[in-house]
Write an enzyme that holds these catalytic residues in place. Structure first.
Site, PDB file in Angstrom:
ATOM      1  N   TRP A 101      -4.840 -20.152 -12.225  1.00 21.02           N
ATOM      2  CA  TRP A 101      -4.081 -20.055 -10.967  1.00 21.02           C
ATOM      3  C   TRP A 101      -4.361 -18.726 -10.281  1.00 21.02           C
ATOM      4  CZ3 TRP A 101      -3.191 -24.589  -9.545  1.00 21.02           C
ATOM      5  CH2 TRP A 101      -2.750 -25.573 -10.432  1.00 21.02           C
ATOM      6  N   ASP A 171       2.967 -14.557  -8.333  1.00 24.54           N
ATOM      7  CA  ASP A 171       3.201 -15.994  -8.503  1.00 24.54           C
ATOM      8  C   ASP A 171       4.016 -16.144  -9.786  1.00 24.54           C
ATOM      9  OD1 ASP A 171       3.078 -18.687  -9.143  1.00 24.54           O
ATOM     10  OD2 ASP A 171       0.887 -18.854  -9.022  1.00 24.54           O
ATOM     11  N   LYS A 195       8.108 -26.355 -11.847  1.00 32.12           N
ATOM     12  CA  LYS A 195       7.963 -25.939 -13.236  1.00 32.12           C
ATOM     13  C   LYS A 195       9.343 -25.687 -13.845  1.00 32.12           C
ATOM     14  CE  LYS A 195       3.647 -26.209 -12.434  1.00 32.12           C
ATOM     15  NZ  LYS A 195       2.665 -25.210 -12.046  1.00 32.12           N
TER      16      LYS A 195
END
Ligand SMILES: *Cc1c(COP(=O)(O)O)cnc(C)c1O
Length: 360
Positions: A101, A171, A195
């Protein structure tokens, strides 16, 4: 009805209490005669829902008044572009690449300016967090970017990098609300909620006000400007209304549980059960450097691909689902977010013990 223990990395398990409450309110939200899904986002009723959700999040994270909370769409991946478009005034930013990511964000930033790789752990399949205490950071970078919890590889920064005065952008998709954070240390904290918070479709951006300006890169679409969303309290256009409502319920659940310090204790306790087992197991072992282990995502392997597949299959049949590791790393991964009860982890470990005995 039978619920499984869902170890998915995302979309992931939500608190059963929240799901039941949403079910109760599905056809008639508190006397409105309609579902929140059917409601105008400009209605008084919905305005209360989104305002309360924001306030509860502010309370939980102790968000200072000079930060805005934005409820947006486009997933965490859209932020990979939105961040440089809004923050890259000098067209230069530093990225610490600790997983897929972070790498995607780093690659996306290259479209807009000079993205500098300040550090990386790719040399060892992202199994650790590099030392970020004294990085070589050019003076004129607009920000330093991290992915704080690496969902796929199961690593987490235990200490934030020393950005040498530069704005930190993080993030936090897979560690959002898993423990207390000092928001004032960040310029931007953002994450997709699917998530650890709510249903897919919502991304929350917590951003310091001085970073919200008209001065975006040329060609930045209106919808990708933080300012337009901040000026309109996340109601510039139709927000992901139902998703925000569920997030609000999760915030209330977290408050009822005792807040983020209590969640941290619970998460540490749950992760310890699994890591302690992995550390003494003769069959399974963790893949991450112990000091950098995530509390949320726990990857492990047997060292034998066939045995891994057998384990995943038998676990699924026993009601422990979504344990297959990310397609790029293989093995197994147990995501044990806030809503995973301790009992789920204990039962998984008992199942792993049994599997170990049977396959010795
Ligand atoms: C899942 C994930 C993403 C991607 O999220 P999308 O909402 O699917 O774009 C980005 N970063 C992290 C850390 C993630 O876990």
């Amino acid at each position: 009805m039978s619920r499984v223990y869902n170890f998915s990395a995302g979309p992931a398990v939500l608190p059963e209490e929240v799901l039941r409450e949403a079910a109760d309110e599905m056809l008639d939200y508190r006397g409105s005669g309609m579902s929140v899904m059917e409601m105008s986002h400009r209605s008084k009723t919905y305005d209360r829902i989104i305002k309360e959700a924001e306030q509860d999040l502010r309370d939980l994270m102790n968000i200072p008044d000079n930060y805005k909370v934005l409820f947006l769409q486009g997933g965490a991946s859209q932020q990979f572009a939105m961040i440089p478009m809004n923050l890259m005034k000098n067209r230069k930013a530093g990225y610490i690449v600790t997983g897929q990511w972070a790498k995607k964000a780093y690659q996306e930033a290259q479209i807009y300016g000079e993205a500098i790789k300040l550090a990386s752990s790719e040399d060892k399949t992202f199994s650790y967090i590099p030392d970020c205490s004294d990085l070589d950071i050019p003076e004129d970078v607009d920000y330093v970017y991290i992915c704080e919890n690496n969902t796929i590889y199961g690593t987490k920064y235990k200490e934030l990098p020393n950005t040498k005065g530069h704005t930190l952008v993080a993030d936090v998709s897979s560690c959002f609300l898993s423990e207390p954070v000092d928001v004032s240390r960040y310029g931007v904290i953002y994450g997709g909620v699917q998530k650890n918070i709510g249903p897919a479709g919502v991304v929350i951006v917590i951003i310091r006000e001085d970073l919200i300006t008209e001065d975006t890169l040329p060609g930045t679409p209106t919808m990708l400007k933080y300012k337009i969303h901040a000026d309109n309290d996340s109601l510039y256009n139709t927000p992901p209304a139902y998703g925000i409502y569920i997030c609000g319920k999760v915030f209330q659940w977290l408050k009822k549980m005792g807040g983020l310090s209590v969640m941290k204790e619970r998460n540490e306790e749950k992760a310890k059960i699994l890591y302690d087992f992995l550390d003494q197991s003769k069959l399974f072992h963790g893949t991450v450097v112990p000091k950098d282990r995530s509390l949320m995502n726990v990857p492990f392997v047997t060292g034998n691909e066939e045995l891994d597949a057998k384990f995943v299959k038998e676990a699924t049949a026993a009601g422990f689902v979504n344990l297959k590791g990310h397609r790029t790393v293989g093995g197994m991964r147990a995501s044990i977010y806030n809503a995973m009860p301790k009992e789920g982890v204990e039962k998984l470990v008992a199942f792993m013990k049994k599997f170990e005995e049977e396959n010795a």
